[in-house]
Design an enzyme around this catalytic site. Structure first.
Site, mmCIF file in Angstrom:
data_model
loop_
_atom_site.group_PDB
_atom_site.id
_atom_site.type_symbol
_atom_site.label_atom_id
_atom_site.label_comp_id
_atom_site.label_asym_id
_atom_site.label_seq_id
_atom_site.Cartn_x
_atom_site.Cartn_y
_atom_site.Cartn_z
ATOM 1 N N ASP A 94 21.452 -38.807 29.003
ATOM 2 C CA ASP A 94 20.135 -38.289 28.644
ATOM 3 C C ASP A 94 19.513 -37.621 29.872
ATOM 4 O O ASP A 94 19.229 -38.286 30.859
ATOM 5 C CB ASP A 94 19.276 -39.477 28.156
ATOM 6 C CG ASP A 94 17.854 -39.069 27.823
ATOM 7 O OD1 ASP A 94 17.591 -37.859 27.662
ATOM 8 O OD2 ASP A 94 16.994 -39.962 27.723
ATOM 9 N N ASP A 96 16.309 -35.716 30.856
ATOM 10 C CA ASP A 96 14.954 -35.337 30.467
ATOM 11 C C ASP A 96 14.394 -34.431 31.568
ATOM 12 O O ASP A 96 14.366 -34.834 32.737
ATOM 13 C CB ASP A 96 14.113 -36.615 30.322
ATOM 14 C CG ASP A 96 12.768 -36.344 29.672
ATOM 15 O OD1 ASP A 96 12.159 -35.290 29.976
ATOM 16 O OD2 ASP A 96 12.325 -37.171 28.873
ATOM 17 N N ASP A 271 19.175 -40.689 32.653
ATOM 18 C CA ASP A 271 18.509 -41.971 32.411
ATOM 19 C C ASP A 271 19.569 -43.054 32.197
ATOM 20 O O ASP A 271 20.185 -43.139 31.136
ATOM 21 C CB ASP A 271 17.604 -41.838 31.187
ATOM 22 C CG ASP A 271 16.766 -43.082 30.959
ATOM 23 O OD1 ASP A 271 17.091 -44.143 31.536
ATOM 24 O OD2 ASP A 271 15.782 -43.004 30.210
#
Ligand SMILES: [Zn+2]
Length: 321
Positions: A94, A96, A271
């Site tokens: 992930d 972001d 993450d």
């Protein structure tokens, strides 16, 4: 970034624009083994343990509820309605845009610049997943404010959290490769940048990316302001891969310090909580990210993908402001 979507806009989206058939195949296949979760009020996904035995049921649910956000598990279960009898999980990375440790935009949220940087980072991760780890079944999802990499190769789906953490560290270049090689009698030094394969190569690529994107607002514990200046002044050598000159100009001891700091920063590229969680739910591709009024969607060609063209739902263009 766009304003949040109103309930009316969400309804319009799910009735007029969204199509259950456009769910990616990797979600459709085995859908009945996944747990679905929903956020109806914009306060987090607290409607959990949902299952859908067919696309038709999911279609009706989405049309009727027009949820603020929709999610499904990365895991497959024999009893998804109880989150029990785990079978396997996708391997997830992930990225972001808001949380990238080194980004050049300094915006408060996400913007074109940091989303572009997230894309560059994701491309690098994909190259390593394919080239070094030999993985093939890789899907890129634009999440609304960054990217999810979802890996469905059977070889990784049964892996436990510890192995996933090891893969993550390899991928982002968080550990400094050893520089001493050889057997007892004969030891010799080899810096990561002179080894053109395996982990040292991955680390070299991530290190280079990080140093070239450093901005003066980034704080690194063991790097003095004077050294930081030196790094910025000399980093153009990395553009032409003149690693020896870069290292010599900032000094070998300083270089060692820098390498360590960048490795620590790299850990924040992805993450880690998401990658090691075998029961996570992730935003459902094709669903609406209502907070930013963008579509969460599978990306076919990451190089060409422009979220501001492809992921904006129609109702945004029809707002009068
Ligand atoms: Zn930004």
């Amino acid at each position: 970034m766009n304003e949040p979507a109103t309930l009316q806009e969400r309804r319009r989206y799910y009735r007029e624009e969204w199509n259950v058939k456009k769910l990616p195949d990797f979600i459709k296949e085995g859908m009945e083994q996944r747990e679905f979760g929903f956020d109806h009020l914009g306060k987090g996904p607290n409607d959990r343990y949902r299952i859908f035995r067919s696309l038709e049921y999911l279609k009706r649910f989405m049309r009727y509820k027009s949820p603020f956000a929709a999610y499904c598990s990365v895991a497959f279960y024999d009893k998804p309605f109880k989150r029990a009898d785990w079978i396997k999980s996708e391997l997830i990375f992930d990225v972001d845009a808001k949380d990238i440790p080194i980004r050049t935009c300094m915006c408060d949220n996400v913007c074109e610049v940091c989303l572009g940087e997230a894309k560059e980072i994701v491309s690098g991760l994909i190259d390593t997943l394919k080239g070094d780890l030999g993985l093939k079944d890789i899907h890129v999802i634009y999440s609304g404010r960054g990217y999810h990499l979802r890996v469905l190769d059977e070889t990784v789906m049964k892996m436990d959290s510890d192995i996933r953490a090891q893969i993550l560290k390899y991928l982002v270049g968080s550990e400094v490769p050893r520089s001493e090689y050889g057997t007892e009698g004969e030891k010799y030094q080899l810096e990561h940048f002179s080894i053109p394969f395996g982990y040292p190569k991955v680390f070299t690529q991530r290190f280079k990316y990080a140093v070239l994107h450093l901005t003066p607002n980034i704080e690194m514990e063991n790097i003095s302001p004077a050294l930081f200046k030196k790094v910025l002044k000399n980093r153009t050598y990395l553009l032409t891969d003149e690693w020896g000159l870069f290292r010599k100009n900032i000094g070998p001891i300083n270089y060692k310090k820098l390498v360590k700091e960048i490795g620590a920063l790299n850990m924040g590229l992805v993450d880690a909580k998401v990658s090691i969680d075998l029961k996570r739910i992730l935003r459902l591709p094709t669903s609406l990210h209502s907070k930013v009024s963008m579509k969460c969607m599978e990306v076919q060609n990451i190089e060409k993908f422009d979220p501001f063209k492809e992921a904006v739902p129609k109702f945004v263009y029809e707002r009068d402001d």
